[in-house]
Design a protein around this motif. Structure first.
Motif, PDB file in Angstrom:
ATOM      1  N   GLU A  56       0.845  -1.194   0.000  1.00 38.09           N
ATOM      2  CA  GLU A  56       0.000   0.000   0.000  1.00 38.09           C
ATOM      3  C   GLU A  56       0.882   1.245   0.000  1.00 38.09           C
ATOM      4  N   ALA A  57       0.569   2.294  -0.624  1.00 36.69           N
ATOM      5  CA  ALA A  57      -0.558   2.479  -1.512  1.00 36.69           C
ATOM      6  C   ALA A  57      -0.087   2.524  -2.962  1.00 36.69           C
ATOM      7  N   PHE A  60       0.080  -0.589  -5.085  1.00 39.84           N
ATOM      8  CA  PHE A  60      -1.173  -1.069  -5.684  1.00 39.84           C
ATOM      9  C   PHE A  60      -1.318  -0.563  -7.112  1.00 39.84           C
ATOM     10  N   PRO A  76      -2.648  -7.799  -2.028  1.00 35.84           N
ATOM     11  CA  PRO A  76      -2.385  -6.493  -1.413  1.00 35.84           C
ATOM     12  C   PRO A  76      -1.680  -6.644  -0.067  1.00 35.84           C
ATOM     13  N   ARG A  78      -1.130  -4.504   3.123  1.00 39.30           N
ATOM     14  CA  ARG A  78      -1.797  -3.307   3.646  1.00 39.30           C
ATOM     15  C   ARG A  78      -1.161  -2.804   4.925  1.00 39.30           C
TER      16      ARG A  78
END
Length: 170
Positions: A56-57, A60, A76, A78
């Motif tokens: 992240e971010a 992505f 992902p 996170r």
């Protein structure tokens, strides 16, 4: 294609003396963005990846289209507290403090080959933490793909033993 021409450099952001590499100008250029993803996709395919992971971010922004382009799943990574299922986490040092990254415990099966994609290789802190998460689940990190590498920082040195691919170097 010269991707460096597509990246805006903003002086003194976020603080004096920093020359921020802004990839949003590259992302706005459909042809340049496609070229960048295609180059990263070739890297991932040559490593016979099973999955693409991205922190992240901004990771992505590259890892998800890379997964799509290669027909692979996207994992992902996170910030703490953002994933709803059971997670594995790792804390890491930032320039001005600490942070924590998490991955779903069932995101990767042991032996799956993973390429990790992110926008920038600088000090290597975020990517090292991402590697730890993938490997803790039994994944095999077969490549690390970045849009930008800041060669004057020690990121690559922290990644000894890993296959590192970058599109643009400063």
């Amino acid at each position: 294609m010269n991707l460096k021409e597509k990246i805006r450099v903003i002086p003194d952001f976020p603080e004096p003396g920093i020359r921020f590499k802004d990839i949003t100008t590259l992302l706005q250029d459909g042809e340049a963005f496609k070229y960048a993803i295609d180059q990263m996709a070739q890297f991932a395919q040559e490593r016979r990846a099973d999955l693409i992971a991205g922190p992240e971010a901004r990771g992505f922004v590259l890892a998800a289209p890379l997964a799509y382009a290669t027909g692979l799943g996207f994992i992902p990574i996170r910030k703490a507290g953002k994933l709803p299922g059971e997670t594995v986490s790792v804390a890491y040092e930032l320039e001005y403090g600490k942070d924590k990254l998490e991955i779903h415990r069932d995101a990767i099966r042991p032996g799956q080959r993973v390429v990790i994609a992110d926008d920038l290789l600088a000090t290597g802190g975020t990517i090292s933490s991402t590697i730890k998460l993938v490997e803790e689940l039994g994944g095999v990190v077969v490549g690390l793909a970045f849009m930008i590498e800041l060669t004057y920082l020690p990121g690559r040195e922290k990644l000894q033993g890993y296959d590192v691919f970058t599109l643009v170097q400063y």
